[in-house]
Write a protein that holds these residues in place. Structure first.
Motif, PDB file in Angstrom:
ATOM      1  N   HIS A  42      44.780  41.073  56.646  1.00 53.28           N
ATOM      2  CA  HIS A  42      43.894  40.005  57.122  1.00 53.28           C
ATOM      3  C   HIS A  42      43.936  39.968  58.640  1.00 53.28           C
ATOM      4  O   HIS A  42      44.975  39.652  59.222  1.00 53.28           O
ATOM      5  CB  HIS A  42      44.357  38.647  56.597  1.00 53.28           C
ATOM      6  CG  HIS A  42      43.965  38.388  55.195  1.00 53.28           C
ATOM      7  ND1 HIS A  42      42.677  38.086  54.838  1.00 53.28           N
ATOM      8  CD2 HIS A  42      44.681  38.400  54.054  1.00 53.28           C
ATOM      9  CE1 HIS A  42      42.621  37.902  53.528  1.00 53.28           C
ATOM     10  NE2 HIS A  42      43.813  38.092  53.018  1.00 53.28           N
ATOM     11  N   HIS A  43      42.838  40.306  59.275  1.00 51.47           N
ATOM     12  CA  HIS A  43      42.763  40.214  60.731  1.00 51.47           C
ATOM     13  C   HIS A  43      41.525  39.404  61.121  1.00 51.47           C
ATOM     14  O   HIS A  43      40.397  39.898  60.994  1.00 51.47           O
ATOM     15  CB  HIS A  43      42.696  41.603  61.370  1.00 51.47           C
ATOM     16  CG  HIS A  43      43.926  42.422  61.155  1.00 51.47           C
ATOM     17  ND1 HIS A  43      45.175  42.039  61.592  1.00 51.47           N
ATOM     18  CD2 HIS A  43      44.102  43.615  60.528  1.00 51.47           C
ATOM     19  CE1 HIS A  43      46.063  42.959  61.255  1.00 51.47           C
ATOM     20  NE2 HIS A  43      45.451  43.921  60.602  1.00 51.47           N
ATOM     21  N   PRO A  44      41.692  38.171  61.571  1.00 45.55           N
ATOM     22  CA  PRO A  44      40.546  37.413  62.082  1.00 45.55           C
ATOM     23  C   PRO A  44      40.170  37.950  63.461  1.00 45.55           C
ATOM     24  O   PRO A  44      40.871  37.707  64.438  1.00 45.55           O
ATOM     25  CB  PRO A  44      41.073  35.975  62.149  1.00 45.55           C
ATOM     26  CG  PRO A  44      42.561  36.096  62.231  1.00 45.55           C
ATOM     27  CD  PRO A  44      42.945  37.392  61.581  1.00 45.55           C
ATOM     28  N   ASN A  70      45.023  36.227  64.694  1.00 47.69           N
ATOM     29  CA  ASN A  70      46.365  35.898  64.204  1.00 47.69           C
ATOM     30  C   ASN A  70      47.238  36.020  65.451  1.00 47.69           C
ATOM     31  O   ASN A  70      47.390  37.116  66.014  1.00 47.69           O
ATOM     32  CB  ASN A  70      46.775  36.907  63.122  1.00 47.69           C
ATOM     33  CG  ASN A  70      48.206  36.688  62.644  1.00 47.69           C
ATOM     34  OD1 ASN A  70      49.109  36.482  63.442  1.00 47.69           O
ATOM     35  ND2 ASN A  70      48.391  36.762  61.340  1.00 47.69           N
ATOM     36  N   HIS A  98      49.936  38.594  65.714  1.00 43.72           N
ATOM     37  CA  HIS A  98      49.389  39.954  65.854  1.00 43.72           C
ATOM     38  C   HIS A  98      48.913  40.174  67.289  1.00 43.72           C
ATOM     39  O   HIS A  98      49.110  41.238  67.878  1.00 43.72           O
ATOM     40  CB  HIS A  98      48.204  40.168  64.909  1.00 43.72           C
ATOM     41  CG  HIS A  98      48.546  40.086  63.455  1.00 43.72           C
ATOM     42  ND1 HIS A  98      47.647  40.453  62.471  1.00 43.72           N
ATOM     43  CD2 HIS A  98      49.672  39.689  62.808  1.00 43.72           C
ATOM     44  CE1 HIS A  98      48.215  40.265  61.285  1.00 43.72           C
ATOM     45  NE2 HIS A  98      49.433  39.796  61.463  1.00 43.72           N
ATOM     46  N   MET A 112      47.706  43.499  69.434  1.00 41.80           N
ATOM     47  CA  MET A 112      46.423  43.781  68.781  1.00 41.80           C
ATOM     48  C   MET A 112      45.265  43.209  69.603  1.00 41.80           C
ATOM     49  O   MET A 112      44.565  42.279  69.197  1.00 41.80           O
ATOM     50  CB  MET A 112      46.424  43.210  67.368  1.00 41.80           C
ATOM     51  CG  MET A 112      45.385  43.855  66.472  1.00 41.80           C
ATOM     52  SD  MET A 112      45.581  43.372  64.771  1.00 41.80           S
ATOM     53  CE  MET A 112      45.635  44.972  63.974  1.00 41.80           C
TER      54      MET A 112
END
Ligand SMILES: [Cu+2]
Length: 480
Positions: A407-409, A465, A468, A473
């Motif tokens: 899950h990467h918003p 996130n 992250h 990221m």
């Protein structure tokens, strides 16, 4: 006490969210509080103060340490804009250039990003463009680091459509712990187009900043220390705060209300539902109002996303309780108590905004969000400040294909976008409208059409996130 509360929570849900609770929808690792938690729905919902300009077009706000009561009977040290958590709400007007002078009296450097803002690069809150407290000396500067002593003016043209924006810290490597300590608040852009709509306003317009936190025995925020292992996926707390209050309660009249929902959590995703039943009529997304309202039984919201919705409380009898719950964790968020009947001349407009144009894309680029060894990477690289991964041209649109292992918003600075497809299929109903953040789910391919308008210069895209993000990221792009 906690076990009893949890059973009560499940009772509140009445099974609505239990089916989803077993799925792997959770993004982070849970950090548990070390003090007794309050009963839900006992603390009144606070509404953040609206900031007052020092003169037309200029605000000043000081980031400082303060002690506030979050868990009843205890004091929590927050790092807040204006010493409050959330910070004050800035009411911005389209066409009215605004400067916000941010003074830093915290023990750490900061960088303030207006999330969703279409702003010049020097005011975008770049992670190494830092405001340092008076007397602070940088120990180890990042390449290209800029230090402003004590304060910085952020200039916002406010040449963008009405929308629910928010601001928060964006300091290199430290965004997650600094936002956790309180550095976040709302900024609402209003315009004439929105003023002409019969939407609920005044006391019937509620900005709701939703986030999770954990607490130490003494009431201070609990957060992993820098080298605690095991939080690679992100940090989740066991207390849900709305506008800084744990599982609050708000009295409402039996009328329509506009709820500006913001997920300001570091890592936690929610699936919002109303119990005992009810629907959200979505009128706006991250970056503006929709061309047509969309009705949802539930709304998935990942960190950084906003949903502008209308809930009609006249559907419930006076005296009833309507609970906003998270169906993923099968836990409550807050409660509305329908206190009285009242006249209501509001309406949900059939066309809140003009339909967004879809200019042809001049390029397609792929951004792959993935874990590589011990860091989170984009296209295989941990963040390299000053090295752009893309150079889109001002005034053009591009398809950005976002791929993922988790899950990467994904949040794009400056450029608002429309979701075109998920895994080659039409997007979800909740993807409608102008967005700046989109949840890319494990092994999903999300195509967005991004428009590069307003300013040339260095911007970034990154995972929202926040753990992250701090674990590299992020990537630069440069509008040319
Ligand atoms: Cu991520």
């Amino acid at each position: 006490m906690r076990a009893v509360s949890r059973r009560r929570f499940l009772g509140v849900l009445g099974g609505a969210g239990l089916a989803a609770a077993g799925c792997r929808e959770v993004a982070g690792q849970l950090l548990e509080s070390r003090l007794p938690l309050p009963e839900p729905f006992t603390v009144p919902l606070p509404i953040p103060e609206v900031a007052r300009p020092v003169r037309p077009g200029r605000y000043e706000v000081t980031q400082r340490v303060a002690k506030v009561e979050i868990i009843p009977g205890t004091r929590t040290e927050v790092w807040g804009y204006g010493g409050t958590f959330p910070g004050p709400t800035f009411e911005l007007r389209r066409g009215s250039r605004t400067t916000i002078g941010v003074r830093n009296e915290l023990p750490v450097p900061t960088s303030t990003h207006l999330h969703g803002g279409v702003n010049p690069p020097g005011s975008d809150g770049y992670p190494t463009d830092l405001v340092v407290p008076p007397g602070h000396h940088a120990h180890h500067g990042h390449p290209g680091e800029v230090l402003h002593q004590g304060a910085k003016d952020y200039h916002y043209p406010v040449d963008q459509r009405a929308a629910t924006l928010w601001y928060h810290d964006h300091r290199m490597d430290h965004t997650a712990p600094q936002v956790w300590r309180g550095l976040a608040g709302f900024a609402l852009v209003r315009d004439a187009e929105e003023d002409a709509l019969p939407l609920p306003g005044g006391e019937r317009e509620l900005p709701l900043l939703i986030c999770d936190r954990a607490f130490e025995e003494d009431g201070s925020f609990r957060y992993p220390r820098a080298h605690d292992a095991g939080y690679m996926e992100g940090v989740e707390g066991d207390v849900i705060l709305v506008n800084g209050a744990p599982w609050p309660v708000a009295e409402v009249s039996a009328t329509r209300h506009r709820l500006r929902l913001l997920n300001a959590s570091n890592a936690r995703r929610y699936r919002l539902r109303l119990t005992p039943g009810g629907r959200f009529t979505q009128i706006g997304s991250d970056a503006g109002l929709l061309a047509a309202p969309v009705t949802h039984d539930s709304i998935p919201i990942s960190p950084g996303e906003r949903y502008d919705v209308v809930v009609d409380f006249s559907a419930y009898s006076v005296g009833s309780a309507v609970t906003l719950v998270d169906a993923l964790a099968a836990l409550p968020i807050m409660r509305f108590v329908v206190a009285r009947r009242a006249a209501d001349d509001s309406a949900v407009p059939a066309r809140p905004a003009r339909p967004p144009e879809r200019p042809p894309a001049v390029a397609t680029r792929v951004f792959d969000f993935r874990r590589t060894g011990d860091v989170w990477t984009i296209n295989g690289h941990p963040y390299r400040p000053g090295v752009p991964l893309a150079r889109p041209r001002l005034g053009t649109a591009e398809v950005w294909r976002l791929t993922s292992d988790f899950h990467h918003p994904v949040h794009v600075h400056l450029a608002h976008f429309q979701v075109l497809a998920r895994n080659g299929r039409p997007p979800a109903a909740t993807d409608a409208g102008w967005k700046d953040t989109v949840d890319v789910r494990p092994y999903e391919v999300v195509d967005v059409l991004a428009r590069f308008e307003g300013h040339r210069g260095r911007y970034m895209l990154h995972c929202h996130n926040l753990e992250h993000e701090d674990m590299a990221m992020m990537a630069d792009f440069e509008v040319v």
